[in-house]
Design a protein around this motif. Structure first.
Motif, short mmCIF file in Angstrom:
data_model
loop_
_atom_site.label_atom_id
_atom_site.label_comp_id
_atom_site.label_asym_id
_atom_site.label_seq_id
_atom_site.Cartn_x
_atom_site.Cartn_y
_atom_site.Cartn_z
N LEU A 3 1.90 33.66 71.61
CA LEU A 3 2.12 32.33 71.07
C LEU A 3 3.14 32.38 69.94
O LEU A 3 3.20 33.36 69.19
CB LEU A 3 0.82 31.74 70.55
CG LEU A 3 -0.33 31.69 71.56
CD1 LEU A 3 -1.62 31.21 70.88
CD2 LEU A 3 0.01 30.78 72.73
N GLU A 5 4.73 29.75 66.88
CA GLU A 5 4.67 28.45 66.22
C GLU A 5 6.02 28.08 65.60
O GLU A 5 6.78 28.97 65.17
CB GLU A 5 3.61 28.45 65.12
CG GLU A 5 2.22 28.82 65.59
CD GLU A 5 1.95 30.31 65.60
OE1 GLU A 5 0.80 30.71 65.86
OE2 GLU A 5 2.90 31.11 65.34
N SER A 20 4.84 22.86 66.83
CA SER A 20 4.80 23.25 68.24
C SER A 20 4.30 24.67 68.36
O SER A 20 4.63 25.53 67.53
CB SER A 20 6.20 23.15 68.86
OG SER A 20 6.67 21.83 68.84
N CYS A 21 3.54 24.90 69.39
CA CYS A 21 3.04 26.24 69.70
C CYS A 21 3.46 26.54 71.13
O CYS A 21 2.89 25.99 72.07
CB CYS A 21 1.53 26.27 69.55
SG CYS A 21 0.75 27.76 70.18
N TRP A 35 -5.43 24.81 66.57
CA TRP A 35 -4.54 25.00 65.43
C TRP A 35 -5.41 25.36 64.23
O TRP A 35 -6.43 24.72 63.97
CB TRP A 35 -3.75 23.73 65.11
CG TRP A 35 -2.53 23.55 65.96
CD1 TRP A 35 -2.42 22.78 67.08
CD2 TRP A 35 -1.25 24.15 65.76
NE1 TRP A 35 -1.15 22.87 67.59
CE2 TRP A 35 -0.41 23.70 66.79
CE3 TRP A 35 -0.73 25.02 64.80
CZ2 TRP A 35 0.93 24.09 66.90
CZ3 TRP A 35 0.59 25.41 64.90
CH2 TRP A 35 1.41 24.95 65.93
N ARG A 70 -1.55 18.83 74.25
CA ARG A 70 -1.05 19.99 74.98
C ARG A 70 -0.29 19.53 76.20
O ARG A 70 -0.66 18.54 76.84
CB ARG A 70 -2.18 20.95 75.35
CG ARG A 70 -3.22 20.39 76.31
CD ARG A 70 -4.45 21.29 76.38
NE ARG A 70 -4.21 22.53 77.13
CZ ARG A 70 -5.06 23.55 77.17
NH1 ARG A 70 -6.20 23.49 76.50
NH2 ARG A 70 -4.78 24.62 77.89
N TYR A 93 -1.12 28.19 62.30
CA TYR A 93 -0.91 28.97 63.51
C TYR A 93 -1.84 28.48 64.60
O TYR A 93 -2.85 27.85 64.33
CB TYR A 93 -1.11 30.46 63.24
CG TYR A 93 -2.49 30.86 62.78
CD1 TYR A 93 -2.87 30.77 61.45
CD2 TYR A 93 -3.42 31.34 63.70
CE1 TYR A 93 -4.14 31.12 61.05
CE2 TYR A 93 -4.70 31.70 63.31
CZ TYR A 93 -5.05 31.60 61.98
OH TYR A 93 -6.31 31.95 61.59
N CYS A 94 -1.46 28.78 65.82
CA CYS A 94 -2.30 28.36 66.95
C CYS A 94 -2.92 29.59 67.58
O CYS A 94 -2.46 30.72 67.39
CB CYS A 94 -1.48 27.58 67.98
SG CYS A 94 -0.11 28.50 68.68
N ASN A 95 -3.96 29.36 68.33
CA ASN A 95 -4.64 30.47 69.00
C ASN A 95 -5.49 29.95 70.13
O ASN A 95 -5.85 28.76 70.18
CB ASN A 95 -5.50 31.25 68.00
CG ASN A 95 -5.62 32.71 68.37
OD1 ASN A 95 -5.21 33.12 69.45
ND2 ASN A 95 -6.18 33.50 67.47
N ARG A 101 -1.86 35.50 68.81
CA ARG A 101 -1.32 34.51 67.88
C ARG A 101 0.02 34.95 67.32
O ARG A 101 0.32 36.15 67.27
CB ARG A 101 -2.29 34.25 66.73
CG ARG A 101 -2.73 35.48 65.96
CD ARG A 101 -3.41 35.12 64.67
NE ARG A 101 -2.47 34.69 63.64
CZ ARG A 101 -2.75 34.61 62.36
NH1 ARG A 101 -3.97 34.88 61.94
NH2 ARG A 101 -1.85 34.20 61.48
N GLY A 104 2.87 32.27 62.65
CA GLY A 104 2.54 31.03 61.97
C GLY A 104 3.78 30.34 61.44
O GLY A 104 4.88 30.90 61.44
N THR A 105 3.59 29.13 60.98
CA THR A 105 4.70 28.36 60.41
C THR A 105 4.23 27.73 59.10
O THR A 105 3.13 27.18 59.03
CB THR A 105 5.20 27.30 61.40
OG1 THR A 105 6.36 26.65 60.88
CG2 THR A 105 4.15 26.26 61.75
#
Length: 111
Positions: A3, A5, A20-21, A35, A70, A93-95, A101, A104-105
């Motif tokens: 993933l 981000e 966005s992820c 998220w 999504r 971050y997304c997971n 993962r 992150g952003t």
């Protein structure tokens, strides 16, 4: 599935950002994508998650301001953040189960 981000930045309070992820592979088989965020000195917090069927759930602190969605065709999970507050400042971050993962952003909200 890896993933990644993007979409973070510096915004004034009351502003909006869309995160966005992007996944390196299909997310169709990943039932729940979430998220998360971590602010300096604080624990990780689940901000929102969405199931493969489209059901969503939000942390109380962001309910009514954030929207998770999504796009399984594009393998992307979004987080629309409106009416941002300084306390939303964190690395987001997304997971998902079985996914790796990303870095992150950073989201920074100035008062």
């Amino acid at each position: 599935v890896q993933l990644m981000e993007s979409g973070g930045g510096l915004v004034q309070a009351g502003g909006s950002l869309r995160l966005s992820c992007a996944a390196s592979g299909s997310i169709v088989s990943i039932n729940s994508m979430g998220w998360y965020r971590q602010a300096p000195g604080k624990q990780h917090e689940l901000v929102a998650f969405i199931t493969s069927g489209g059901s969503t759930n939000y942390a109380v602190s962001v309910k009514g301001r954030f929207t998770i969605s999504r796009d399984n065709a594009k393998n992307i999970v979004y987080l629309q953040m409106n009416n941002l507050k300084p306390e939303d400042t964190a690395v987001y971050y997304c997971n998902g189960v079985g996914a790796l993962r990303g870095q992150g952003t950073q989201v920074t909200v100035s008062s």
